[in-house]
Design an enzyme around this catalytic site. Structure first.
Site, PDB file in Angstrom:
ATOM      1  N   HIS A  47       0.882  -1.170   0.000  1.00 40.77           N
ATOM      2  CA  HIS A  47       0.000   0.000   0.000  1.00 40.77           C
ATOM      3  C   HIS A  47       0.921   1.221   0.000  1.00 40.77           C
ATOM      4  O   HIS A  47       1.476   1.575   1.026  1.00 40.77           O
ATOM      5  CB  HIS A  47      -0.861  -0.050   1.277  1.00 40.77           C
ATOM      6  CG  HIS A  47      -1.779   1.093   1.445  1.00 40.77           C
ATOM      7  ND1 HIS A  47      -3.108   1.042   1.085  1.00 40.77           N
ATOM      8  CD2 HIS A  47      -1.593   2.331   1.966  1.00 40.77           C
ATOM      9  CE1 HIS A  47      -3.687   2.178   1.382  1.00 40.77           C
ATOM     10  NE2 HIS A  47      -2.786   2.993   1.912  1.00 40.77           N
ATOM     11  N   CYS A  80      -3.735  11.132   3.748  1.00 40.22           N
ATOM     12  CA  CYS A  80      -3.544  10.559   5.066  1.00 40.22           C
ATOM     13  C   CYS A  80      -3.799  11.649   6.097  1.00 40.22           C
ATOM     14  O   CYS A  80      -3.104  12.668   6.099  1.00 40.22           O
ATOM     15  CB  CYS A  80      -2.126  10.001   5.212  1.00 40.22           C
ATOM     16  SG  CYS A  80      -1.791   9.322   6.838  1.00 40.22           S
TER      17      CYS A  80
END
Length: 138
Positions: A47, A80
């Site tokens: 990822h 994020c």
């Protein structure tokens, strides 16, 4: 030890995440040296966020180590919440271009993913972060 415990405990896949996008091929290779000593590559996924433009290079390291599962997002959407300025996952269009160019059959129509990335980018009124999407559209 954690990956080995998860694997023997019935976990079918462990995804190794660079969710803030600071990993480099050397770091990914080092992590994989350790993890692959405990579990086979078919139990791993990567990822990779693309904050510093290293996601595709990091994916290539995974490919060279026989990993075949990679997370991505259309048009590079995402981010994020824990890291200011972190971009989204590697763009699906860019990942598919790399995989297809490496001779791997994904069963995914790259052109349809490009169209989807352009649509969602226009709808959200944001820049398409896929280099392949931008290059094939302009």
């Amino acid at each position: 030890a954690v990956v080995s415990t998860q694997s023997t405990g019935g976990c079918y896949e462990v995804s190794l995440g660079d969710t803030i996008g600071v990993g480099t091929p050397g770091v990914i290779n080092h992590v994989l040296d350790n993890v692959l000593s405990a579990v086979p590559p078919e139990k791993l996924a990567l990822h990779c966020h693309d904050t510093y433009g290293q996601a595709l290079a990091n994916v290539l390291v995974g490919l060279q180590r026989d990993i075949r599962v990679f997370d991505s997002s259309v048009a590079g959407l995402g981010g994020c919440p824990y890291a200011k300025g972190a971009s989204g996952n590697v763009a699906s269009e860019d990942l598919l271009y790399l995989l297809h160019g490496s001779g791997l059959d994904t069963g995914i129509d790259l052109q349809k993913v490009i169209e989807t990335g352009n649509f969602i980018s226009d709808f959200l009124q944001r820049q398409n972060l896929s280099k392949v999407g931008v290059a094939t559209t302009n």
